[in-house]
Design a protein around this motif. Structure first.
Motif, PDB file in Angstrom:
ATOM      1  N   ASP A  50      -4.857 -28.551 -57.876  1.00 23.70           N
ATOM      2  CA  ASP A  50      -3.632 -28.686 -58.658  1.00 23.70           C
ATOM      3  C   ASP A  50      -2.697 -29.717 -58.021  1.00 23.70           C
ATOM      4  O   ASP A  50      -3.059 -30.405 -57.054  1.00 23.70           O
ATOM      5  CB  ASP A  50      -2.947 -27.331 -58.846  1.00 23.70           C
ATOM      6  N   ALA A  51      -1.480 -29.800 -58.554  1.00 25.18           N
ATOM      7  CA  ALA A  51      -0.532 -30.821 -58.086  1.00 25.18           C
ATOM      8  C   ALA A  51      -0.127 -30.613 -56.638  1.00 25.18           C
ATOM      9  O   ALA A  51       0.365 -31.540 -55.980  1.00 25.18           O
ATOM     10  CB  ALA A  51       0.705 -30.814 -58.978  1.00 25.18           C
ATOM     11  N   ASN A  52      -0.326 -29.392 -56.106  1.00 23.71           N
ATOM     12  CA  ASN A  52      -0.030 -29.100 -54.704  1.00 23.71           C
ATOM     13  C   ASN A  52      -1.263 -29.211 -53.814  1.00 23.71           C
ATOM     14  O   ASN A  52      -1.230 -28.837 -52.640  1.00 23.71           O
ATOM     15  CB  ASN A  52       0.568 -27.706 -54.570  1.00 23.71           C
ATOM     16  N   GLY A  53      -2.375 -29.682 -54.395  1.00 23.55           N
ATOM     17  CA  GLY A  53      -3.609 -29.810 -53.625  1.00 23.55           C
ATOM     18  C   GLY A  53      -4.287 -28.483 -53.367  1.00 23.55           C
ATOM     19  O   GLY A  53      -5.042 -28.366 -52.397  1.00 23.55           O
ATOM     20  N   SER A  98     -13.627 -29.356 -45.641  1.00 23.96           N
ATOM     21  CA  SER A  98     -12.807 -28.295 -45.048  1.00 23.96           C
ATOM     22  C   SER A  98     -13.524 -27.643 -43.877  1.00 23.96           C
ATOM     23  O   SER A  98     -14.674 -27.958 -43.569  1.00 23.96           O
ATOM     24  CB  SER A  98     -12.489 -27.231 -46.102  1.00 23.96           C
ATOM     25  N   ASN A  99     -12.835 -26.717 -43.263  1.00 23.51           N
ATOM     26  CA  ASN A  99     -13.448 -25.793 -42.312  1.00 23.51           C
ATOM     27  C   ASN A  99     -14.331 -24.800 -43.063  1.00 23.51           C
ATOM     28  O   ASN A  99     -14.302 -24.721 -44.298  1.00 23.51           O
ATOM     29  CB  ASN A  99     -12.362 -25.040 -41.546  1.00 23.51           C
ATOM     30  N   ALA A 100     -15.128 -24.033 -42.332  1.00 28.50           N
ATOM     31  CA  ALA A 100     -15.973 -22.995 -42.924  1.00 28.50           C
ATOM     32  C   ALA A 100     -15.321 -21.630 -42.753  1.00 28.50           C
ATOM     33  O   ALA A 100     -14.668 -21.356 -41.743  1.00 28.50           O
ATOM     34  CB  ALA A 100     -17.352 -22.997 -42.273  1.00 28.50           C
ATOM     35  N   LEU A 116      -8.037 -22.754 -51.312  1.00 24.20           N
ATOM     36  CA  LEU A 116      -8.369 -24.125 -50.953  1.00 24.20           C
ATOM     37  C   LEU A 116      -7.075 -24.916 -50.866  1.00 24.20           C
ATOM     38  O   LEU A 116      -6.250 -24.879 -51.783  1.00 24.20           O
ATOM     39  CB  LEU A 116      -9.277 -24.776 -52.001  1.00 24.20           C
ATOM     40  N   SER A 117      -6.881 -25.622 -49.753  1.00 24.39           N
ATOM     41  CA  SER A 117      -5.666 -26.417 -49.566  1.00 24.39           C
ATOM     42  C   SER A 117      -6.046 -27.789 -49.015  1.00 24.39           C
ATOM     43  O   SER A 117      -6.761 -27.886 -48.026  1.00 24.39           O
ATOM     44  CB  SER A 117      -4.709 -25.735 -48.583  1.00 24.39           C
ATOM     45  N   ALA A 118      -5.553 -28.815 -49.662  1.00 25.83           N
ATOM     46  CA  ALA A 118      -5.778 -30.187 -49.198  1.00 25.83           C
ATOM     47  C   ALA A 118      -4.476 -30.969 -49.359  1.00 25.83           C
ATOM     48  O   ALA A 118      -3.547 -30.524 -50.036  1.00 25.83           O
ATOM     49  CB  ALA A 118      -6.907 -30.839 -49.978  1.00 25.83           C
ATOM     50  N   ASP A 119      -4.410 -32.106 -48.740  1.00 28.17           N
ATOM     51  CA  ASP A 119      -3.209 -32.931 -48.787  1.00 28.17           C
ATOM     52  C   ASP A 119      -2.906 -33.320 -50.233  1.00 28.17           C
ATOM     53  O   ASP A 119      -3.685 -34.040 -50.875  1.00 28.17           O
ATOM     54  CB  ASP A 119      -3.440 -34.193 -47.948  1.00 28.17           C
ATOM     55  N   PRO A 120      -1.763 -32.829 -50.788  1.00 25.49           N
ATOM     56  CA  PRO A 120      -1.480 -33.133 -52.194  1.00 25.49           C
ATOM     57  C   PRO A 120      -1.257 -34.616 -52.462  1.00 25.49           C
ATOM     58  O   PRO A 120      -1.566 -35.100 -53.552  1.00 25.49           O
ATOM     59  CB  PRO A 120      -0.218 -32.314 -52.485  1.00 25.49           C
ATOM     60  N   PHE A 121      -0.715 -35.320 -51.493  1.00 20.01           N
ATOM     61  CA  PHE A 121      -0.463 -36.750 -51.693  1.00 20.01           C
ATOM     62  C   PHE A 121      -1.771 -37.512 -51.902  1.00 20.01           C
ATOM     63  O   PHE A 121      -1.851 -38.447 -52.707  1.00 20.01           O
ATOM     64  CB  PHE A 121       0.292 -37.318 -50.490  1.00 20.01           C
ATOM     65  N   LEU A 122      -2.804 -37.093 -51.188  1.00 18.37           N
ATOM     66  CA  LEU A 122      -4.078 -37.799 -51.268  1.00 18.37           C
ATOM     67  C   LEU A 122      -5.027 -37.208 -52.300  1.00 18.37           C
ATOM     68  O   LEU A 122      -5.808 -37.951 -52.928  1.00 18.37           O
ATOM     69  CB  LEU A 122      -4.765 -37.782 -49.892  1.00 18.37           C
ATOM     70  N   PHE A 123      -4.976 -35.876 -52.511  1.00 15.46           N
ATOM     71  CA  PHE A 123      -6.062 -35.219 -53.237  1.00 15.46           C
ATOM     72  C   PHE A 123      -5.640 -34.413 -54.459  1.00 15.46           C
ATOM     73  O   PHE A 123      -6.498 -33.790 -55.086  1.00 15.46           O
ATOM     74  CB  PHE A 123      -6.849 -34.331 -52.275  1.00 15.46           C
ATOM     75  N   THR A 131      -4.458 -22.787 -34.737  1.00 18.97           N
ATOM     76  CA  THR A 131      -3.245 -23.504 -34.356  1.00 18.97           C
ATOM     77  C   THR A 131      -3.016 -24.731 -35.228  1.00 18.97           C
ATOM     78  O   THR A 131      -2.015 -25.425 -35.079  1.00 18.97           O
ATOM     79  CB  THR A 131      -3.296 -23.933 -32.879  1.00 18.97           C
ATOM     80  N   THR A 132      -3.944 -24.994 -36.131  1.00 21.92           N
ATOM     81  CA  THR A 132      -3.749 -26.043 -37.124  1.00 21.92           C
ATOM     82  C   THR A 132      -3.888 -25.415 -38.508  1.00 21.92           C
ATOM     83  O   THR A 132      -4.407 -24.312 -38.655  1.00 21.92           O
ATOM     84  CB  THR A 132      -4.784 -27.172 -36.978  1.00 21.92           C
ATOM     85  N   SER A 133      -3.427 -26.116 -39.516  1.00 22.42           N
ATOM     86  CA  SER A 133      -3.493 -25.592 -40.879  1.00 22.42           C
ATOM     87  C   SER A 133      -4.941 -25.550 -41.351  1.00 22.42           C
ATOM     88  O   SER A 133      -5.657 -26.549 -41.302  1.00 22.42           O
ATOM     89  CB  SER A 133      -2.671 -26.481 -41.810  1.00 22.42           C
ATOM     90  N   LEU A 134      -5.391 -24.362 -41.802  1.00 19.83           N
ATOM     91  CA  LEU A 134      -6.739 -24.241 -42.330  1.00 19.83           C
ATOM     92  C   LEU A 134      -6.768 -24.701 -43.778  1.00 19.83           C
ATOM     93  O   LEU A 134      -5.939 -24.297 -44.591  1.00 19.83           O
ATOM     94  CB  LEU A 134      -7.218 -22.787 -42.255  1.00 19.83           C
ATOM     95  N   SER A 135      -7.742 -25.507 -44.123  1.00 20.93           N
ATOM     96  CA  SER A 135      -7.838 -25.978 -45.496  1.00 20.93           C
ATOM     97  C   SER A 135      -8.557 -24.984 -46.398  1.00 20.93           C
ATOM     98  O   SER A 135      -8.398 -25.018 -47.612  1.00 20.93           O
ATOM     99  CB  SER A 135      -8.538 -27.336 -45.539  1.00 20.93           C
ATOM    100  N   LEU A 136      -9.351 -24.083 -45.813  1.00 20.61           N
ATOM    101  CA  LEU A 136      -9.963 -22.984 -46.556  1.00 20.61           C
ATOM    102  C   LEU A 136      -9.663 -21.711 -45.802  1.00 20.61           C
ATOM    103  O   LEU A 136      -9.906 -21.624 -44.599  1.00 20.61           O
ATOM    104  CB  LEU A 136     -11.473 -23.193 -46.692  1.00 20.61           C
TER     105      LEU A 136
END
Length: 552
Positions: A501-504, A543-545, A442-449, A418-423
């Protein structure tokens, strides 16, 4: 018909365009039935900790498969792999039509499961039966039978609180076509979870009401120290009544409050769930569905608080025929505001093909859609059954189990974060005998990472106890594989180091074909998680596993 004593909401209808994008939420697992025609996902439920790994597992049923006898598959919530199959004993009994996690009844630390077979015939044709299975072994603990032919005992099941003070949960069983107060008035039998002995029976009030069609356990609503529950009575097909929901005392089955639907043929009370605490008053709230399938209207759901006296939300579906409210479930707190959110199934939704179905998660504080997921194809009927508000994957967030019995030839179900998975990855198995490459996103906050370094690490022991990496706790247990991944960039995982990348985002690949063939990797599960680090190796984010199980 009773109405809310205090109305704190307005009716909300969602246009299709208002639904938020589902891409931010990820499938944790996608599971399919065994054979064509199984219509896998006839029922879906959490199953407690069946395999003893400390995490919640889940159950999915086919009432048509197994040569017509039906079956229930139990899956690991952590790995998504099969634990065991529970098989029906008679053709056409509808084994698996209802499921209920009963918690640990026998004190062995494993969760037991109740399975309804409402068309079984132990006391006459269609009297119905409920089987209770041990979590540790899958052995039958006890069976309960309906009283008379045609009762359809076991049509609905719910785990209740400990009503008799013996330390274990009780079980409520719906018999929708029992005739205590007229034909198909329906009844609910409440039995001891420890022995199956009857504690009391709650009867429907009138003919063709189908009392016991749905049941939801609640906390203590009337302040007597005993947990209570709600029962749905949506009325039989063609009956010109809206349906109703009754809140009853767990202590003795007495009626505490009743609410009815708005219009004839609403099917009000076809689905029920404990929504959690939506309004912040410290009490569980009642989530109910009125899919309006007979009237071919949109369908709607309501959330009632304060002991079924205060209408908090009345939310309508998008389009006529959607069957919005055919299934409902708690959804935890995906928007992070400290109040419960909720999920609604609409198996008749046509947005991605005729009857593709959908599942929508709505905010408990605003009633607005947080996200919507759609069925994968026409006829999938995603959202036919739901269960939610539990953490199967061990990442600390609530997951949502949704069935799609018309998807593909066999039927399917998905476990969704129910939340966005980062992996994330759509496939959680890799074969040693065939192409064994799986991509992980792999997905992370692009603004921060964006542009930051990442390190993808692994474990073959699991996700607990967590291991400290770069100063943060990573959900991977320390073992030799973890140590290997901290020191190497080669091996089964490619692109295990790099920059977002630029999109995290980044893509890594797990390749089982490079595993040494002489070692017994078949059946092993590799877990991976990633950390974003600064130039000095300090972890900024973990991230999550994600599990990948190796097949022969």
């Amino acid at each position: 018909m009773h109405r809310a004593t205090t109305l704190t909401c307005v009716s909300i209808a969602f246009a299709a365009a208002a639904s938020s994008d589902a891409s931010a939420q990820s499938k944790i697992f996608q599971l399919a039935g065994v054979s064509a025609g199984d219509a896998f996902g006839a029922a879906a439920s959490r199953a407690g900790d069946v395999d003893g790994d400390g995490l919640i597992d889940f159950a999915l049923a086919s009432t048509k498969g197994g040569g017509g006898k039906g079956y229930v598959d139990l899956f690991s919530g952590l790995r998504g792999t099969a634990i065991r199959t529970l098989s029906g004993t008679g053709i056409g009994e509808d084994f698996g039509a209802a499921l209920a996690d009963l918690g640990d009844l026998d004190g062995d630390g494993r969760g037991e499961l109740a399975v309804g077979a409402p068309l079984a015939s132990p006391n006459g044709i269609g009297s119905g039966r409920v089987d209770v299975f041990a979590g540790a072994t899958g052995g039958l603990l006890f069976s309960l039978a309906g009283d008379s032919a045609g009762d359809h005992f076991g049509f609905a099941l719910a785990r209740l609180g400990d009503l008799d003070g013996d330390g274990v949960a009780e079980l409520a069983i719906g018999a929708v076509d029992d005739d205590p107060n007229g034909m198909s008035s329906g009844s609910v039998r409440v039995v001891s979870g420890k022995s199956g002995a009857k504690l009391y029976t709650v009867d429907g009030n009138g003919s063709n009401t189908l009392f016991g069609f749905a049941i939801a356990a609640l906390d203590d609503q009337d302040g007597d120290g005993v947990a209570d529950f709600a029962i749905g009575a949506p009325c039989a097909p063609g009956v010109q009544q809206p349906g109703s929901v009754r809140l009853v005392s767990g202590a003795n089955g007495a009626t505490l409050q009743t609410q009815s639907g708005w219009f004839a043929l609403d099917g009000y009370g076809s689905a029920l769930a404990n929504a959690g605490d939506v309004d912040g008053d410290g009490l569980d709230d009642v989530l109910l569905g009125a899919p309006q399938t007979q009237a071919q209207k949109r369908g709607y759901v309501q959330v009632w608080t304060a002991g079924l006296t205060n209408l908090q939300w009345d939310v309508a579906g998008d389009s006529n025929g959607d069957a919005f409210g055919a299934a409902v479930a708690a959804a935890g707190d995906p928007d992070g505001n400290g109040l419960a959110d909720f999920a609604v199934g609409a198996p008749g939704d046509d947005d991605s093909g005729s009857d593709c179905g959908s599942v929508r998660v709505l905010s408990g504080i605003s009633g607005q859609a947080l996200f919507t997921q759609f069925g994968a194809s026409a006829g999938a009927k995603l959202g036919q059954r739901l269960d939610g508000g539990f953490d199967a994957s061990g990442d600390g967030e609530s997951d949502l189990l949704a069935s799609a019995p018309g998807e593909g030839a066999n039927g399917a179900a998905r476990l969704v974060s129910t939340t966005s998975l980062s992996l994330s990855t759509d496939v959680h198995t890799a074969s040693l005998a065939a192409l064994g490459k799986q991509s992980l996103t792999l997905s992370a906050d692009p603004f921060l990472f964006a542009g930051k370094d990442y390190a993808l690490l692994g474990s073959m022991k699991g996700i607990t106890p967590n291991t400290t990496f770069g100063g943060l706790s990573l959900p991977l247990a320390f073992d030799r594989y973890f140590l290997y991944t901290t020191r190497n960039v080669s091996g089964p995982m490619t692109s295990a180091r790099g920059k977002l990348d630029a999109n995290g985002r980044a893509i890594a690949t797990f390749d089982s074909n490079v595993l040494p063939k002489h070692l017994p990797f078949a059946g092993q599960t590799f877990f991976h998680a990633f950390a974003v680090t600064d130039a000095g190796g300090q972890a900024l984010f973990v991230s999550n596993a994600v599990p990948i199980t190796i097949l022969p």
